[in-house]
Design a protein around this motif. Structure first.
Motif, mmCIF file in Angstrom:
data_model
loop_
_atom_site.group_PDB
_atom_site.id
_atom_site.type_symbol
_atom_site.label_atom_id
_atom_site.label_comp_id
_atom_site.label_asym_id
_atom_site.label_seq_id
_atom_site.Cartn_x
_atom_site.Cartn_y
_atom_site.Cartn_z
ATOM 1 N N ARG A 85 1.087 5.439 0.625
ATOM 2 C CA ARG A 85 -0.372 5.239 0.731
ATOM 3 C C ARG A 85 -0.706 3.753 0.609
ATOM 4 O O ARG A 85 -1.496 3.208 1.388
ATOM 5 N N SER A 88 0.554 1.950 3.727
ATOM 6 C CA SER A 88 -0.289 2.284 4.883
ATOM 7 C C SER A 88 -1.596 1.511 4.842
ATOM 8 O O SER A 88 -2.067 1.004 5.870
ATOM 9 N N ASP A 89 -2.202 1.413 3.648
ATOM 10 C CA ASP A 89 -3.433 0.622 3.515
ATOM 11 C C ASP A 89 -3.176 -0.832 3.880
ATOM 12 O O ASP A 89 -3.988 -1.464 4.573
ATOM 13 N N ASN A 92 -2.681 -1.088 7.682
ATOM 14 C CA ASN A 92 -3.977 -0.978 8.373
ATOM 15 C C ASN A 92 -4.813 -2.247 8.247
ATOM 16 O O ASN A 92 -5.653 -2.527 9.094
ATOM 17 N N LYS A 129 -10.066 -1.730 -2.487
ATOM 18 C CA LYS A 129 -9.617 -0.356 -2.199
ATOM 19 C C LYS A 129 -9.433 0.467 -3.471
ATOM 20 O O LYS A 129 -9.075 1.637 -3.415
ATOM 21 N N TYR A 131 -7.293 -0.313 -6.087
ATOM 22 C CA TYR A 131 -5.994 -0.443 -6.734
ATOM 23 C C TYR A 131 -6.120 -1.331 -7.968
ATOM 24 O O TYR A 131 -6.907 -2.277 -7.992
#
Length: 137
Positions: A85, A88-89, A92, A129, A131
């Protein structure tokens, strides 16, 4: 961001214990360490409690060292797909990762993803995001 010490070490027996010996004599605590090898030398990456003192002691012992800024993300879970995850972030967002390794939070045994990127806005992006980035171990 965290300071990480990177250094070259001979690919010989006892090379790592010489490094850890220098740090032990300097009362430096190693939080995480990654050693990779090639035919003749290895690259050792360390996150320690006193990075400037560690770098100075290692240089006095003859090692070529540098301090690099790295990001450390509290993964909060050891479940399958957690790292994917995060990656992927980053993909992207078009963030190039130079290298990555996994460590663990000593207090609660959750994984920590440590990585290096040349993209200066990555820290802000990850915080946005949601995190949790660590500034110390």
């Amino acid at each position: 961001m965290l300071n990480q010490i990177s250094l070259f070490a001979a690919n010989t027996k006892g090379a790592l214990s010489k490094i850890t010996g220098v740090l032990a004599q300097s009362d430096v605590n190693i939080y995480t360490m990654l050693a990779t090898d090639s035919a003749e030398f290895g690259i050792v990456r360390l996150i320690v409690d006193k990075s400037e003192e560690a770098k100075s002691a290692l240089e006095k012992a003859g090692y070529q060292c540098r301090l690099d800024k790295v990001l450390a993300i509290d993964m909060a879970s050891d479940k399958p797909g957690t790292l994917n995850r995060i990656l992927s972030d980053l993909q992207n967002a078009n963030v190039m990762i130079r290298y990555l390794y996994i460590s663990f939070d000593r207090s609660d045994s959750t994984p920590i993803a440590v990585f290096c990127t040349d993209e200066p806005e990555t820290e802000t992006f990850l915080r946005g995001k949601g995190y949790r980035l660590l500034d110390r171990f």
